[in-house]
Structures are given as C-alpha cells and as structure tokens.
Design a protein around this motif. Structure first.
Motif, PDB file in Angstrom:
ATOM      1  N   ASP A 112       0.858  -1.191   0.000  1.00  0.00           N
ATOM      2  CA  ASP A 112       0.000   0.000   0.000  1.00  0.00           C
ATOM      3  C   ASP A 112       0.890   1.235   0.000  1.00  0.00           C
ATOM      4  O   ASP A 112       1.839   1.326   0.789  1.00  0.00           O
ATOM      5  CB  ASP A 112      -0.905   0.031   1.242  1.00  0.00           C
ATOM      6  N   TRP A 113       0.571   2.189  -0.874  1.00  0.00           N
ATOM      7  CA  TRP A 113       1.308   3.454  -0.864  1.00  0.00           C
ATOM      8  C   TRP A 113       0.975   4.242   0.404  1.00  0.00           C
ATOM      9  O   TRP A 113      -0.153   4.224   0.897  1.00  0.00           O
ATOM     10  CB  TRP A 113       0.962   4.297  -2.087  1.00  0.00           C
ATOM     11  N   ALA A 114       1.964   4.968   0.916  1.00  0.00           N
ATOM     12  CA  ALA A 114       1.752   5.778   2.120  1.00  0.00           C
ATOM     13  C   ALA A 114       0.988   7.055   1.797  1.00  0.00           C
ATOM     14  O   ALA A 114       0.228   7.568   2.625  1.00  0.00           O
ATOM     15  CB  ALA A 114       3.096   6.119   2.767  1.00  0.00           C
ATOM     16  N   GLU A 115       1.178   7.589   0.575  1.00  0.00           N
ATOM     17  CA  GLU A 115       0.492   8.821   0.151  1.00  0.00           C
ATOM     18  C   GLU A 115      -0.382   8.490  -1.064  1.00  0.00           C
ATOM     19  O   GLU A 115      -1.006   7.449  -1.084  1.00  0.00           O
ATOM     20  CB  GLU A 115       1.537   9.905  -0.183  1.00  0.00           C
ATOM     21  N   ASN A 116      -0.401   9.378  -2.032  1.00  0.00           N
ATOM     22  CA  ASN A 116      -1.184   9.162  -3.259  1.00  0.00           C
ATOM     23  C   ASN A 116      -0.265   8.889  -4.449  1.00  0.00           C
ATOM     24  O   ASN A 116      -0.515   9.363  -5.563  1.00  0.00           O
ATOM     25  CB  ASN A 116      -2.075  10.374  -3.540  1.00  0.00           C
ATOM     26  N   GLU A 117       0.795   8.133  -4.220  1.00  0.00           N
ATOM     27  CA  GLU A 117       1.748   7.859  -5.283  1.00  0.00           C
ATOM     28  C   GLU A 117       1.106   7.100  -6.446  1.00  0.00           C
ATOM     29  O   GLU A 117       0.123   6.369  -6.256  1.00  0.00           O
ATOM     30  CB  GLU A 117       2.931   7.037  -4.750  1.00  0.00           C
TER      31      GLU A 117
ATOM     32  N   ASN B 134       3.735  11.797  -8.384  1.00  0.00           N
ATOM     33  CA  ASN B 134       2.554  12.354  -7.715  1.00  0.00           C
ATOM     34  C   ASN B 134       2.771  12.472  -6.205  1.00  0.00           C
ATOM     35  O   ASN B 134       1.865  12.278  -5.404  1.00  0.00           O
ATOM     36  CB  ASN B 134       1.314  11.490  -7.993  1.00  0.00           C
ATOM     37  N   LEU B 135       4.010  12.813  -5.827  1.00  0.00           N
ATOM     38  CA  LEU B 135       4.330  12.972  -4.412  1.00  0.00           C
ATOM     39  C   LEU B 135       3.911  14.355  -3.930  1.00  0.00           C
ATOM     40  O   LEU B 135       3.946  15.337  -4.684  1.00  0.00           O
ATOM     41  CB  LEU B 135       5.832  12.786  -4.175  1.00  0.00           C
ATOM     42  N   PRO B 136       3.529  14.492  -2.651  1.00  0.00           N
ATOM     43  CA  PRO B 136       3.230  15.824  -2.102  1.00  0.00           C
ATOM     44  C   PRO B 136       4.494  16.675  -2.028  1.00  0.00           C
ATOM     45  O   PRO B 136       5.611  16.149  -2.008  1.00  0.00           O
ATOM     46  CB  PRO B 136       2.673  15.510  -0.713  1.00  0.00           C
TER      47      PRO B 136
END
Length: 455
Positions: free
Chosen positions: A83-88, A163-165
């Motif tokens: 699972d990605w930690a962010e919205n990658e 798509n990293l913050p």
C-alpha cells in the motif's frame, strides 16, 4: 472470594497462562525457524536511485532475492503487493508490470502505468520486448532455490514513482505481501537500511542509493496449505514388507467413495494448476491421498558402501512439478555420496555438519516431474551410493532411513519409527509371515511331544 479459595484459583490461572505461553512459543519456533535452513527468507530491497523533476517523484530499483536453500518459487511465479503511504502512482516500469492500471482519470495528458493505491506487481514473460526488460527479469516470476541455481534466485525491476506531495518525507510503502504463487509468506514492514552501493564504470566508481528500505518474508507451511502435500514410504532388501505412507497423510477419501470413483475427472487432465492449489478429486486415489510420495529403498549392503534407491512419484492429475527438489536429512550424508541420476549437494544446517543433502533433476532429463494420468504416474528415480560409516548408518533400529524429507521445501509426513523395516533377527518390530509360521510349527511340535509323553 475467601483467601483460602482464591489462592488455588490464582495458581490454576497462573499455570493455565504459563501453559498457553509455552504452547504459543513452541508453535512459533517450529513454524518460523527451520534448523535445516536457518537463514532462509525472501528479501525485498527497495532502493530510491534518483529524484525525477518531470514526474515529481523518484526512480526506484526493487530487488527480490531468494535466500532459501531448497525452497523455490514455482510457476506462475511471485506477486508483490503493498500500500502506498500517500497518493503515489507508478508512471512507468521495466522488468515487471502492475496487474491493474486503476482509476487514472485525474491525469488528462499523460496516463500513469498504475494508479492503484494497493498495486500488485508481477514478473514479465520470457518473450517480453527488449525495451521492457531489465537484468534478472522475465522468468514468469520463477525464483530458483539459492543452493541449486543462485543466478536465477534473484529478480529485479525498476519503476518511476510520482505524484508525491510537495513536503514528501520519504514514507515507506505499507503492508507488504508476497505470493509465491499462493499464500504462505509473511513479510515484515519496510525498514531503513544503509544505502545500497552500486558499482559503475566497470567497477572503477561507486554510486550510492538515496534511500534503501528492506522487507523480509518468511514461509509457513501451515499458512500455505490446509493439509500436507507429500509423504514418505520405506523399504529395504532385508525385509519383504514395505512401510507405506501413513494412512490419510494428506487427507482421507469420503467414506461413500469407492477406489474407482475417487480418481479425478478426465476434464482436468492436461491442465496446469499452481502447486498447492490441488482441488478435491484431482489427486489419484491412494490410502494417503498425497499429491507426491517419496520412497526410500535400502537396496544393497556392500563392503565399503550402502546403495539406496530414491523415487519420487507424482499422483497429481493437474500439475507438473518443474525445477523440483528433494531435501533429505540423514547422518549418512556426512560421508562421501554419489547420486547417479540426480544433481546433489550437501547443505549447511544448525544440526550435525553435512547431515542434509539436496537432490534435484538433471536439465532436459528428469528436471520435470510429470503429472499422473490413466496409464500411470509421473516419477523420477536415482540410486545413491553412500560411503559406509557404521556410526552414522546402521541397519539396526531403522537407522538406515531418513530423519526428515522435504519436497520443494514442504515437510513430508514420515511413518512412525515403530513400523520401519527391521532386521529379521531384530528384537523389536512385528514378526514376518515366515516367523509366524515357524512359531506355529514349534508350538505344534511341543503339543505333539507332550501328547506322546502322556500316552
């Protein structure tokens, strides 16, 4: 509750909790640690190689390494999930692919390779285009056992993640899963390690990864299979009786079935199901109902050697076993050993040195254990010559037989020691039919002798 009553009650609770703790601890040790392969695991290394400004992300190298000595990953191969930690998102991949693209509607001009929050990644096929390939890829997810083929015990793929913050701090992917191809592996969370060092310019220069994360996956046979998948039978030249696999080793037939009706349906023959996914009715009808039987036969006793015949039989109608292997624990392997029709090597274990040997097929000869059909079973066999050492290999008390046997890394069900073939003059074990007749004849002679004395 009075003090006199509470004290015994507390003591009972204490002993119950202590017993439960000991049971859990023993299950943990037996399930997660194998003394015959103490360092076995699947290690997943996630290296961030460089940052990418075009995709607001990074370029990553993922390495899957099989450190098991005798457990390999069979077709249809491994499947890695997390699972990605962010919205990658995964913009591109080489050496592997994500099984689903996911919902990429938020990207209008350039569509990522995968927008899934929980991607599942698999290896490429051997005929993959050159532009999509990477080193150590494209084997349909097959990973060889470390002691059999170390070059093919590793798989590598690359991916561009974006798509990293804007304030991304390098959060690791979560909930790592590894299927090979079915369940059985439990993976630890990704943890920070010292950055990996990569040689470049022909070894004249070294480059370093920006970040390195690692996860270790260990195997449990209890998680992988509801029932055992193999059993062992024994025989010897000095005993006409064969010790069969224990009854119902891998399951029992339904009582209403006959010996003919439990043979699998013909529609399944010729298909290829993953190992461990054998459905009811796809295994040949036997008293043990195991897909695979390993037979150990002590064939000859020479002046300086023992000769053993090792046979592996496939009762499975639905699966061939390619790249199969047999691990046998026996003290006789501490001496010189020769296998005539199999490859072989001794293993490093935490038990006595060189007490375990690994056998596997010869390429293009018997490297594949074929499935059963109406005409018979798939089988492979080899004779093994062991240098004689009476301290480690004896015909007395069943010492001529293995302590443990593994097929493709799965622990096989052994017969109980009290039914092992014994020497004819042994003091233990059941009498042979000849011995029974001699005993009856002797008793009859005694009765006749007593009758004549009375006359």
């Amino acid at each position: 509750m009075s003090e006199t009553m509470s004290r015994p009650y507390l003591q009972i609770l204490f002993f119950q909790e202590l017993l439960l703790l000991l049971l859990l601890e023993s299950c943990y040790i037996a399930d997660c640690y194998d003394p015959l392969d103490p360092n076995g695991n699947i290690t997943i290394t996630y290296d961030i190689i460089s940052w990418t400004t075009e995709t607001d992300g990074y370029w990553a190298k993922v390495t899957i390494e099989n450190y098991y000595q005798y457990r390999h990953v069979e077709k249809p191969g491994w499947k890695l999930g997390f699972d990605w930690a962010e919205n990658e998102v995964i913009w591109s991949m080489t050496g592997a692919l994500a099984t689903q693209s996911g919902n990429c509607s938020a990207f209008k001009y350039r569509v990522p390779h995968c927008c899934q929050r929980s991607p599942e990644i698999i290896d490429l096929m051997p005929d993959a285009a050159r532009i999509n390939r990477s080193e150590n890829c494209c084997r349909n997810g097959v990973l060889a056992a470390r002691d059999i083929d170390p070059k093919n015990a590793i798989s590598i793929f690359y991916m561009t993640v974006g798509n990293l913050p804007s304030l991304w701090t390098g959060k690791t992917p979560k909930n790592v899963t590894f299927m090979a191809p079915g369940p059985g592996y439990t993976c630890s969370p990704f943890a920070d390690y010292s950055p990996t060092i990569f040689p470049s310019v022909g070894g004249r220069r070294e480059t370093q990864a920006i970040r390195t994360w690692k996860s270790t996956c260990t195997y449990s046979q209890f998680i992988a299979n509801k029932a055992p998948t193999c059993c062992v039978s024994l025989s010897s030249f000095y005993d006409s009786n064969v010790t069969p696999c224990p009854r119902c080793s891998c399951g029992c037939q339904a009582q209403e079935r006959t010996s003919l009706s439990c043979i699998g349906d013909t529609k399944f023959r010729g298909s290829s199901l993953p190992v461990g996914e054998v459905e009811e009715g796809l295994v040949r009808c036997t008293s043990h109902m195991c897909p695979v039987r390993v037979h150990w036969h002590v064939k000859n006793n020479y002046m300086y050697h023992w000769r053993v015949k090792l046979t592996v039989t496939n009762y499975n109608y639905a699966a061939n076993y390619s790249k199969w292997n047999i691990m046998v624990q026996h003290p006789g392997f501490s001496q010189a050993t020769t296998a005539f029709s199999f490859n072989s090597t001794t293993l490093d274990t935490t038990t006595s040195p060189n007490e375990a040997a690994l056998f596997w097929g010869l390429e293009y000869v018997n490297g594949e254990l074929l499935q059963a059909d109406n005409t018979g079973f798939g089988s492979v066999t080899s004779e093994i010559l062991l240098h004689k050492d009476r301290k480690s290999f004896s015909l007395r008390n069943g010492w001529a037989f293995p302590r443990r046997v593994y097929f493709n890394g799965e622990d096989c069900i052994m017969p109980l020691p009290d039914v092992y073939p014994m020497l004819p003059n042994g003091s233990c074990g059941p009498l042979t039919s000849l011995q029974n007749h001699l005993v009856l004849l002797f008793m009859l002679l005694v009765l006749l002798h007593n009758f004549h004395l009375e006359q």
